[in-house]
Write a protein that holds these residues in place. Structure first.
Motif, mmCIF file in Angstrom:
data_model
loop_
_atom_site.group_PDB
_atom_site.id
_atom_site.type_symbol
_atom_site.label_atom_id
_atom_site.label_comp_id
_atom_site.label_asym_id
_atom_site.label_seq_id
_atom_site.Cartn_x
_atom_site.Cartn_y
_atom_site.Cartn_z
ATOM 1 N N ALA A 69 2.962 -10.480 -8.243
ATOM 2 C CA ALA A 69 2.480 -11.771 -7.848
ATOM 3 C C ALA A 69 1.972 -11.582 -6.224
ATOM 4 C CB ALA A 69 3.881 -12.549 -7.669
ATOM 5 N N ALA A 70 1.336 -12.800 -5.901
ATOM 6 C CA ALA A 70 0.642 -12.755 -4.570
ATOM 7 C C ALA A 70 1.817 -12.302 -3.467
ATOM 8 C CB ALA A 70 -0.113 -14.056 -4.102
ATOM 9 N N GLY A 71 1.497 -11.423 -2.622
ATOM 10 C CA GLY A 71 2.484 -11.265 -1.584
ATOM 11 C C GLY A 71 3.260 -9.978 -1.662
ATOM 12 N N ASN A 72 3.288 -9.479 -3.016
ATOM 13 C CA ASN A 72 4.111 -8.174 -3.401
ATOM 14 C C ASN A 72 3.202 -6.886 -2.547
ATOM 15 O OD1 ASN A 72 4.527 -9.747 -6.062
ATOM 16 N ND2 ASN A 72 6.148 -8.177 -5.638
ATOM 17 N N GLU A 73 3.892 -6.092 -2.136
ATOM 18 C CA GLU A 73 3.236 -4.791 -1.509
ATOM 19 C C GLU A 73 3.445 -3.682 -2.475
ATOM 20 O OE1 GLU A 73 5.313 -4.391 2.392
ATOM 21 O OE2 GLU A 73 4.685 -6.235 3.100
ATOM 22 N N VAL A 74 2.344 -3.205 -2.717
ATOM 23 C CA VAL A 74 2.402 -2.063 -3.783
ATOM 24 C C VAL A 74 1.531 -0.886 -3.510
ATOM 25 C CG1 VAL A 74 2.340 -3.949 -5.764
ATOM 26 C CG2 VAL A 74 0.195 -3.100 -4.569
ATOM 27 N N VAL A 75 1.872 0.229 -4.117
ATOM 28 C CA VAL A 75 1.358 1.447 -4.085
ATOM 29 C C VAL A 75 0.585 1.727 -5.581
ATOM 30 C CG1 VAL A 75 1.637 3.981 -4.049
ATOM 31 C CG2 VAL A 75 3.184 2.571 -2.737
ATOM 32 N N PHE A 76 -0.752 2.035 -5.573
ATOM 33 C CA PHE A 76 -1.537 2.041 -6.720
ATOM 34 C C PHE A 76 -1.780 3.394 -6.945
ATOM 35 C CE2 PHE A 76 -4.344 -0.207 -3.887
ATOM 36 C CZ PHE A 76 -5.601 0.353 -4.142
ATOM 37 N N ALA A 77 -2.415 3.714 -7.976
ATOM 38 C CA ALA A 77 -2.872 5.194 -8.463
ATOM 39 C C ALA A 77 -3.752 5.992 -7.703
ATOM 40 C CB ALA A 77 -3.485 5.080 -9.729
ATOM 41 N N GLY A 78 -4.540 5.220 -6.779
ATOM 42 C CA GLY A 78 -5.237 5.945 -5.822
ATOM 43 C C GLY A 78 -4.398 6.540 -4.610
ATOM 44 N N GLY A 79 -3.128 6.070 -4.353
ATOM 45 C CA GLY A 79 -2.261 6.436 -3.436
ATOM 46 C C GLY A 79 -2.372 5.419 -2.247
ATOM 47 N N LEU A 80 -3.220 4.426 -2.426
ATOM 48 C CA LEU A 80 -3.353 3.509 -1.389
ATOM 49 C C LEU A 80 -2.193 2.538 -1.324
ATOM 50 C CD1 LEU A 80 -7.047 2.964 -1.736
ATOM 51 C CD2 LEU A 80 -5.735 4.315 0.104
ATOM 52 N N ILE A 81 -2.039 1.839 -0.318
ATOM 53 C CA ILE A 81 -0.873 0.923 -0.275
ATOM 54 C C ILE A 81 -1.457 -0.295 0.247
ATOM 55 C CG2 ILE A 81 1.286 0.287 1.096
ATOM 56 C CD1 ILE A 81 1.968 3.415 1.363
ATOM 57 N N GLY A 82 -1.071 -1.368 -0.408
ATOM 58 C CA GLY A 82 -1.781 -2.639 -0.052
ATOM 59 C C GLY A 82 -0.955 -3.966 -0.375
ATOM 60 N N ARG A 83 -1.174 -5.026 0.113
ATOM 61 C CA ARG A 83 -0.468 -6.285 -0.319
ATOM 62 C C ARG A 83 -1.316 -7.235 -1.434
ATOM 63 N NH1 ARG A 83 0.754 -8.083 4.598
ATOM 64 N NH2 ARG A 83 2.757 -7.183 4.342
ATOM 65 N N VAL A 84 -0.776 -7.594 -2.378
ATOM 66 C CA VAL A 84 -1.244 -8.398 -3.449
ATOM 67 C C VAL A 84 -1.783 -9.833 -2.879
ATOM 68 C CG1 VAL A 84 -1.294 -9.295 -5.801
ATOM 69 C CG2 VAL A 84 -0.178 -7.312 -5.406
ATOM 70 N N ASN A 102 -5.300 -5.323 6.144
ATOM 71 C CA ASN A 102 -5.402 -6.812 6.623
ATOM 72 C C ASN A 102 -6.834 -7.391 6.820
ATOM 73 O OD1 ASN A 102 -2.787 -7.315 6.624
ATOM 74 N ND2 ASN A 102 -2.772 -6.462 8.672
ATOM 75 N N SER A 103 -7.777 -6.804 6.194
ATOM 76 C CA SER A 103 -9.441 -6.927 6.449
ATOM 77 C C SER A 103 -10.272 -6.639 5.096
ATOM 78 C CB SER A 103 -10.080 -6.451 7.590
ATOM 79 O OG SER A 103 -10.013 -5.080 7.503
ATOM 80 N N THR A 104 -9.890 -5.537 4.382
ATOM 81 C CA THR A 104 -10.531 -5.042 3.240
ATOM 82 C C THR A 104 -9.735 -5.556 1.890
ATOM 83 O OG1 THR A 104 -10.956 -3.059 4.692
ATOM 84 C CG2 THR A 104 -11.196 -3.041 2.147
ATOM 85 N N ASP A 105 -10.546 -6.251 1.210
ATOM 86 C CA ASP A 105 -9.768 -6.606 -0.309
ATOM 87 C C ASP A 105 -10.589 -5.572 -1.367
ATOM 88 O OD1 ASP A 105 -8.792 -8.666 0.922
ATOM 89 O OD2 ASP A 105 -10.061 -10.180 0.381
ATOM 90 N N VAL A 106 -9.821 -5.188 -2.055
ATOM 91 C CA VAL A 106 -10.077 -4.468 -3.162
ATOM 92 C C VAL A 106 -9.610 -4.929 -4.621
ATOM 93 C CG1 VAL A 106 -10.046 -1.892 -4.100
ATOM 94 C CG2 VAL A 106 -10.188 -2.416 -1.730
#
Length: 111
Positions: A59-74, A88-92
């Protein structure tokens, strides 16, 4: 000289001819399948169910690690994809299935 060889009748030790070998021929593959099932198939299906449940609960707001090893917030979830804010500026946009782990809230702020 003939006493040195064991005849087939003595080797079966009382079991009817052919019955013991049929039992052993069936027992070995069944035992291998049981070992294979409990050591490989069952744990893997359990992990797959846990991963699917985790991906479905994104859901929006979850903090996740994804397969590329990057950490971000949904930022938002769109069907099979999720938009992740990295710094806080780049959306992927990523596939939801590529999320490896949901982090505890506040983890990104401490990194």
């Amino acid at each position: 000289m003939l006493d040195l060889f064991i005849t087939a009748a003595h080797a079966t030790a009382g079991a009817p001819a052919g019955q013991q070998s049929l039992f052993m021929n069936l027992l070995i593959p069944v035992a291998f399948f049981a070992i294979f099932y409990f050591l490989i198939i069952r744990p893997q299906s359990k992990r797959n169910k846990q991963h699917k449940a985790m991906v479905d609960s994104l859901a929006a707001g979850n903090e996740v690690v994804f397969a590329g090893g990057l950490i971000g917030r949904v930022k938002k979830v769109e069907g099979d994809y999720a938009v992740i804010t990295l710094n806080n500026s780049t959306d992927v946009k990523i596939q939801r299935a590529s999320v490896l782990m949901v982090l505890p809230a506040g983890t990104i702020d401490n990194i």
